[in-house]
Design an enzyme around this catalytic site. Structure first.
Site, PDB file in Angstrom:
ATOM      1  N   GLU A   1       0.841  -1.194   0.000  1.00 13.84           N
ATOM      2  CA  GLU A   1       0.000   0.000   0.000  1.00 13.84           C
ATOM      3  C   GLU A   1       0.879   1.247   0.000  1.00 13.84           C
ATOM      4  OE1 GLU A   1      -3.034   2.063   3.295  1.00 13.84           O
ATOM      5  OE2 GLU A   1      -2.455  -0.049   3.455  1.00 13.84           O
TER       6      GLU A   1
ATOM      7  N   ASP B   1       0.316   5.085   0.655  1.00 12.41           N
ATOM      8  CA  ASP B   1      -0.595   6.146   1.082  1.00 12.41           C
ATOM      9  C   ASP B   1      -0.086   7.491   0.586  1.00 12.41           C
ATOM     10  OD1 ASP B   1      -2.289   4.415   2.452  1.00 12.41           O
ATOM     11  OD2 ASP B   1      -1.039   4.476   4.244  1.00 12.41           O
TER      12      ASP B   1
END
Length: 457
Positions: free
Chosen positions: A232, A234
């Site tokens: 991931e 961000d």
């Protein structure tokens, strides 16, 4: 990102999601354009027509033979869902009334996500959406050697809320054809992230019903035995008080269905396959307390432009840089004001300094740091745009003092000015139902192509 295990979700005849395709509500994706850029200084950009779709966790689902729920409130229908595979075969996921039920509106190049939406039969809390390339495929991005730029308005996001725009290594088709998944990306299936969330109701075409435990503080959510892990990135997590950008590498490729130890559950947070803490750059946490917020250098009462540059080539990444544009001025990211940590961008060396000075466990380094993040980004990521509240730790990790049992003056503990008593979902939902975030003017291209870096202050 400390995502809650109990994402706020729709309560429409019970919050539900499924894998077959229903016919009770036509699925029409809201249109939202974005731009690809070339050249220098943001002067040569081409508009691309696109759309967004809603994540399957928020959707209503029912038996394929009628209207009977497959999941009501925070419990599975044990008759139709005797096991995960049977549940996915018996249950149909339906289309979404984006504005009326979910408070999601899109037009031109902007997406507005409202926090609480009261419909005729439901009250919806938050949402998670994905940018689409076509009606049945997510738009895929390879960020290495590129910059990603967007405008955001967080003026109506108080303490405890997170308007999050980020990338995860999901499959372009949403896992279409895996197990009993006949819905695919069109209906928002296939989500995963570095928190290895257990509240995902459908993973790889099966219901996550085994070992399902209803949440004690969220009437719409629970957690199953399985988690859904993947790397991931961000780009943006923020509200009007604090913001952070954070890479989260993992040791696996794409969506990995995990269980127990591999998920990093409970006291084994750092033993799973993903780096849940990540390496975050939050200006307030880095000792600069007048850079971001209402009336500050970056005034969160007004819209701003966020630029993130991924310096590297091929499958290699050396640095992640940040710029902002507001009021016609370009601002470099704030420099660290913490002794022993120098710089204003994310690199492996900067992250090592931060982890050492803050006394944090360096799961980031153990999971491969920027090398692992780069390998994931090179495989392609899906853009996620969401708004959520936090049933686990009230978003204190983003905008308050966290951990709460430490002094806020301790390096790394103070993350924002919100009180440690703030952010409780029941309070935020009751007192700030009209909260919203607006994402707009997305631009993507080689470094230097989406804005004029030469004007940076």
């Amino acid at each position: 990102m400390y995502k809650s295990l109990a994402l706020a979700s729709l309560s429409l005849f019970g919050a539900v999601s499924a894998q077959q395709v229903g016919t009770q509500q036509t699925e029409t994706h809201p249109k939202m354009s974005w731009k690809t850029c070339t050249g220098k200084g943001g002067t040569s950009c081409t508009t691309k027509s696109a759309s967004i779709t809603l994540d399957s966790n928020w959707r209503w689902a029912h038996l394929t033979s009628g209207y009977t729920n497959c999941y009501t409130d925070n419990a599975w229908n044990t008759t139709s869902c005797k096991d995960g595979a049977a549940c996915a075969k018996n249950c149909a996921i339906d289309g979404a009334d984006y504005s009326g039920t979910y408070g999601i509106t899109a037009g031109s190049d902007a997406l507005t996500l409202k926090f609480v939406t009261k419909g005729s039969y439901s009250t919806n809390i938050g949402s998670r959406t994905y940018l689409m390339e076509s009606d049945s495929k997510y738009q895929m991005f390879n960020l290495i050697g590129k910059e990603f730029t967007f405008d955001v308005d967080v003026s109506k996001l108080p303490c405890g809320l997170n308007g999050a725009l980020y990338f995860v290594e999901m499959a372009a088709d949403g896992g279409m054809g895996k197990g009993n998944n006949k819905a695919g990306a069109k209906y928002g299936t296939g989500y995963c992230d570095a928190q290895c969330p257990h509240d995902i109701k459908w993973i790889n075409g099966e219901a996550n019903s085994a070992g399902w435990v209803p949440s004690s503080n969220d009437k719409n959510a629970g957690s199953g035995t399985w988690g859904a892990c993947c790397p991931e990135m961000d780009i943006w997590e923020g509200n009007s008080i604090s913001t952070a950008y954070t890479p989260h590498p993992c040791s696996g490729n794409g969506l990995v269905r995990c269980e127990g130890t591999d998920c990093g559950d409970g006291d084994n947070r750092y033993g799973g396959i993903c780096d849940k803490d990540g390496c975050d750059f939050n200006s307030y946490r880095m000792g600069v307390k007048d850079f971001y917020g209402p009336g500050m250098t970056l005034d969160t009462n007004k819209k701003m432009t966020v630029v993130t540059q991924f310096v590297g080539s091929g499958s290699s990444l050396s640095e992640i840089k940040r710029f902002y544009v507001q009021g016609g001025k370009v601002f470099k990211n704030s420099e660290s004001a913490i002794s022993g940590i120098t710089g204003n961008s994310i690199s492996d060396a900067w992250c090592e300094q931060q982890k050492t000075v803050f006394g944090d466990t360096s799961s980031y380094k153990a999971k491969g740091g920027l090398n692992a993040m780069a390998a994931s980004l090179a495989r392609g990521h899906v853009l996620v745009m969401s708004l959520w509240d936090d049933h686990a730790v009230n978003m204190l990790w983003l905008d308050s003092t966290y951990p709460t049992d430490k002094d806020a003056s301790t390096p790394g503990v103070g993350r924002g000015t919100c009180a440690t008593s703030s952010g409780k979902p029941e309070d935020v939902e009751a007192n700030s139902p009209n909260a919203q975030v607006i994402y707009s003017n997305i631009r993507f291209g080689p470094i230097g192509s989406t804005f004029d870096e030469a004007a940076a202050k």
